[in-house]
Design a protein around this motif. Structure first.
Motif, mmCIF file in Angstrom:
data_model
loop_
_atom_site.group_PDB
_atom_site.id
_atom_site.type_symbol
_atom_site.label_atom_id
_atom_site.label_comp_id
_atom_site.label_asym_id
_atom_site.label_seq_id
_atom_site.Cartn_x
_atom_site.Cartn_y
_atom_site.Cartn_z
ATOM 1 N N THR A 1 0.856 -1.179 0.000
ATOM 2 C CA THR A 1 0.000 0.000 0.000
ATOM 3 C C THR A 1 0.895 1.233 0.000
ATOM 4 O OG1 THR A 1 -0.129 0.185 2.417
ATOM 5 C CG2 THR A 1 -1.776 -1.218 1.321
ATOM 6 N N TYR A 2 0.295 2.362 -0.278
ATOM 7 C CA TYR A 2 1.015 3.629 -0.303
ATOM 8 C C TYR A 2 0.053 4.710 0.189
ATOM 9 C CZ TYR A 2 -1.782 4.559 -4.446
ATOM 10 O OH TYR A 2 -2.842 4.759 -5.292
ATOM 11 N N ALA A 3 0.578 5.874 0.512
ATOM 12 C CA ALA A 3 -0.255 7.012 0.904
ATOM 13 C C ALA A 3 -0.209 8.070 -0.195
ATOM 14 C CB ALA A 3 0.231 7.602 2.226
ATOM 15 N N GLU A 4 -1.367 8.630 -0.485
ATOM 16 C CA GLU A 4 -1.498 9.683 -1.498
ATOM 17 C C GLU A 4 -0.915 11.005 -0.978
ATOM 18 O OE1 GLU A 4 -2.750 9.745 -4.563
ATOM 19 O OE2 GLU A 4 -3.662 7.762 -4.703
ATOM 20 N N PRO A 5 -0.515 11.901 -1.878
ATOM 21 C CA PRO A 5 -0.061 13.225 -1.452
ATOM 22 C C PRO A 5 -1.125 13.908 -0.576
ATOM 23 C CG PRO A 5 0.437 12.904 -3.765
ATOM 24 C CD PRO A 5 -0.413 11.733 -3.328
ATOM 25 N N GLY A 6 -0.665 14.473 0.522
ATOM 26 C CA GLY A 6 -1.560 15.163 1.438
ATOM 27 C C GLY A 6 -2.255 14.275 2.454
ATOM 28 N N GLN A 7 -2.061 12.975 2.359
ATOM 29 C CA GLN A 7 -2.707 12.060 3.298
ATOM 30 C C GLN A 7 -2.055 12.216 4.666
ATOM 31 O OE1 GLN A 7 -3.305 8.094 1.776
ATOM 32 N NE2 GLN A 7 -3.248 7.237 3.838
ATOM 33 N N SER A 8 -2.854 12.422 5.689
ATOM 34 C CA SER A 8 -2.315 12.659 7.024
ATOM 35 C C SER A 8 -1.804 11.363 7.648
ATOM 36 C CB SER A 8 -3.383 13.283 7.924
ATOM 37 O OG SER A 8 -4.444 12.380 8.112
ATOM 38 N N GLY A 9 -0.933 11.515 8.614
ATOM 39 C CA GLY A 9 -0.375 10.389 9.342
ATOM 40 C C GLY A 9 0.957 10.759 9.952
ATOM 41 N N HIS A 10 1.350 10.064 10.990
ATOM 42 C CA HIS A 10 2.620 10.333 11.659
ATOM 43 C C HIS A 10 3.788 10.036 10.724
ATOM 44 C CE1 HIS A 10 5.665 10.624 14.739
ATOM 45 N NE2 HIS A 10 6.122 9.446 14.366
ATOM 46 N N HIS A 11 4.666 11.003 10.546
ATOM 47 C CA HIS A 11 5.873 10.898 9.731
ATOM 48 C C HIS A 11 5.584 10.410 8.309
ATOM 49 C CE1 HIS A 11 10.097 9.996 8.613
ATOM 50 N NE2 HIS A 11 10.299 11.052 9.370
#
Length: 189
Positions: free
Chosen positions: A130-140
């Motif tokens: 999985t990956y996180a999209e630009p602007g997706q919140s989360g620690h570090h």
């Protein structure tokens, strides 16, 4: 099996470890399909946390290894003797396996360390991540990128994006990180 969210230990650039695991990383339908369809003999979970995926694959007879930089995760790991403590800012790691599972990990590693991360993926037949999209919140969250970025990074390292398997596996779960942003890559060599 239901997993409740416990306390989270924030560990700077290593992200964090949630006691009891993150229920959005728990994908038994996806894991069972991969085990069944791919006849997986071995698996490495990169960014394994406390080892929910490793525990599931091990119960199905798959040889597992969990890799994470978190000392609290190491202490809570669910498959005794199968944890490798590793911080990808210090270098790559060679842990060959047929499958690499990596959920909620790559967005926590700065892009300059991507070659270190790819070293863990390079010696497998299939990567499910999985990956996180630009602007997706989360620690570090320091490397949030669109899907095209990851497709390019994997192509540059000898992998092809498997869109058909990706969509089939995404449809098997709801409310998980994999259902939202899972991707499957296959080794081309």
């Amino acid at each position: 099996r239901h997993m409740s969210i416990g306390r989270m230990s924030c560990e700077g650039h290593l992200g964090g470890c949630i006691e009891g695991g993150d229920p959005r990383t728990y994908c038994p339908n996806v894991w069972d399909a991969i085990i069944r369809e791919e006849a997986v003999p071995s698996m490495v979970d990169v960014g394994c946390g406390i080892g929910g995926a490793c525990e599931h694959f091990a119960a199905a007879g798959v040889h597992v290894t969990g890799v994470d930089g978190s000392v609290p995760a190491q202490a809570m790991f669910r498959v005794p003797g199968r944890f490798v403590l590793h911080d990808f800012t210090s270098g790559g790691i060679y842990k060959p396996a047929w499958l690499v599972w990596s959920c909620e990990f790559v967005e926590h590693v700065e892009s300059r360390y991507l070659p270190h991360v790819m070293s863990a993926f390079r010696y497998c037949s299939m990567v499910a991540m999985t990956y996180a999209e630009p602007g997706q919140s989360g620690h570090h969250h320091v490397n949030c990128q669109p899907a095209a970025y990851w497709i390019g990074a994997f192509n540059a390292n000898g992998f092809a994006f498997d869109a058909e398997t990706t969509m089939q596996l995404r449809a098997m779960d709801t409310g998980t990180h994999f259902a939202d942003r899972g991707m499957v890559f296959r080794q081309c060599n």
